[in-house]
Scaffold this active site. Structure first.
Site, mmCIF file in Angstrom:
data_model
loop_
_atom_site.group_PDB
_atom_site.id
_atom_site.type_symbol
_atom_site.label_atom_id
_atom_site.label_comp_id
_atom_site.label_asym_id
_atom_site.label_seq_id
_atom_site.Cartn_x
_atom_site.Cartn_y
_atom_site.Cartn_z
ATOM 1 N N ILE A 142 0.877 -1.175 0.000
ATOM 2 C CA ILE A 142 0.000 0.000 0.000
ATOM 3 C C ILE A 142 0.917 1.228 0.000
ATOM 4 O O ILE A 142 1.135 1.882 1.022
ATOM 5 C CB ILE A 142 -0.957 0.004 1.199
ATOM 6 C CG1 ILE A 142 -1.572 -1.383 1.411
ATOM 7 C CG2 ILE A 142 -2.068 1.028 0.969
ATOM 8 C CD1 ILE A 142 -2.517 -1.465 2.602
ATOM 9 N N HIS A 143 1.427 1.542 -1.179
ATOM 10 C CA HIS A 143 2.496 2.523 -1.331
ATOM 11 C C HIS A 143 2.178 3.870 -0.671
ATOM 12 O O HIS A 143 2.901 4.341 0.206
ATOM 13 C CB HIS A 143 2.789 2.739 -2.820
ATOM 14 C CG HIS A 143 3.121 1.500 -3.568
ATOM 15 N ND1 HIS A 143 4.377 0.924 -3.533
ATOM 16 C CD2 HIS A 143 2.369 0.712 -4.377
ATOM 17 C CE1 HIS A 143 4.394 -0.163 -4.297
ATOM 18 N NE2 HIS A 143 3.185 -0.313 -4.813
ATOM 19 N N ASP A 144 1.098 4.509 -1.124
ATOM 20 C CA ASP A 144 0.814 5.883 -0.696
ATOM 21 C C ASP A 144 0.516 5.998 0.791
ATOM 22 O O ASP A 144 0.744 7.051 1.398
ATOM 23 C CB ASP A 144 -0.373 6.450 -1.491
ATOM 24 C CG ASP A 144 -0.027 6.707 -2.939
ATOM 25 O OD1 ASP A 144 1.163 6.875 -3.254
ATOM 26 O OD2 ASP A 144 -0.952 6.751 -3.777
#
Length: 312
Positions: A235-237
């Protein structure tokens, strides 16, 4: 209390980052949200932002920013996020008010009128932020820090060398990294470790209105990620928000970061000078590791808080 301006291109992981920010009002005062053409066109990502904020009954001001990069045409990522930019859940298209002011002017106005220093959270290409820095240099002392998702020291994802957000507008990224402002860089080095497992995604199903929305978002995102070799879902952001909440979950090193802006195969590459006696200012904290379990727990707690709010 941090006073946030969130610049984003929703985006499944953008949506979860927005949820986490909204679920922590004791830590964050959200002054506004702006959108940027990136993962999908400006029209689509702005519609996605409106859908998320409407779903959550939010009262946050929203403005649309730049449609594309400073120099090159916009390159979107439908292969990762679907044609809408946030495929998976169904939204009924409920309207959400949007400011008539251009997003860059909106950011400048909010910084200028804030009594406190502002933290910028940048979750997409850095076009809006770069234009803010170049057009309103007098506001830089009012910016406390920039927590951004982008780049990668050891590898890319859009190309072998470049991460998507930086690749889309490397010229803007170079302006931001060389602004002298304190920056927290959540690049692929850490975000690919910030993953939620398939079992943890399935636990969100039917647990509450918001938790189930997160389940729908992550289910699509997980299936999409398989084509890129992922079994679980980074979940990068969300990293850019969770760091501001719980920096103790992360480890990193300081460096001076530059971006390759030409049309070579290295376009969009972020590289850092980590030498102890580096001649330039080490203004960027490059995150390198994360407590994955603690990271997922922050998301779970945020979703439960939002579920409770919507049930009241």
């Amino acid at each position: 209390m941090k006073h946030l301006l969130i610049d984003c291109d929703p985006g499944h992981d953008d949506a979860l980052a927005i949820m986490a920010a909204l679920a922590n009002p004791e830590s964050f005062n959200i002054l506004g949200i702006t959108t940027i053409g990136g993962n999908q066109t400006l029209k689509k990502v702005t519609e996605n932002a409106k859908n998320i904020l409407s779903f959550l009954n939010a009262k946050v001001l929203l403005a649309a920013g730049q449609a594309g990069p400073l120099v090159k045409p916009l390159q979107t990522a439908p292969e990762a996020h679907g044609d809408s930019g946030m495929d998976g859940p169904y939204f009924d298209g409920a309207d959400y008010p949007i400011a008539s002011t251009n997003g860059v002017q909106f950011l400048a106005e909010k910084i200028r009128t804030s009594k406190d220093k502002v933290t910028l959270v940048a979750l997409g290409p850095l076009t809006n932020i770069a234009l803010l820095i170049k057009n309103y240099p007098e506001l830089l002392p009012q910016i406390n820090e920039i927590s951004l998702m982008g780049g990668g020291i050891h590898h890319g994802n859009q190309t072998p060398l470049a991460e998507f957000n930086i690749y889309v507008d490397p010229d803007a990224a170079e302006i931001v990294f060389q602004s002298g402002l304190p920056i927290i860089m959540s690049g692929l080095d850490v975000t690919e470790k910030a993953e939620i497992t398939v079992a943890e995604i399935n636990q969100l199903k039917n647990q509450g209105k918001v938790s189930h929305l997160a389940y729908e978002l992550l289910s699509f995102y997980n299936q999409s990620g398989r084509q890129f070799g992922f079994i679980n879902s980074p979940i990068h952001d969300l990293c850019a928000v969770v760091y501001l909440l719980k920096p103790e979950l992360f480890k990193g090193s300081y460096a001076d970061i530059h971006v390759i802006t030409d049309d070579s195969p290295a376009r969009g590459l972020t590289y850092g000078d980590f030498r102890r006696m580096a001649p330039e200012l080490k203004n960027t904290l490059v995150l390198e590791d994360v407590d994955r379990v603690g990271f997922v727990e922050v998301l779970r707690e945020a979703l439960e808080w939002l579920d409770d709010m919507l049930e009241r």
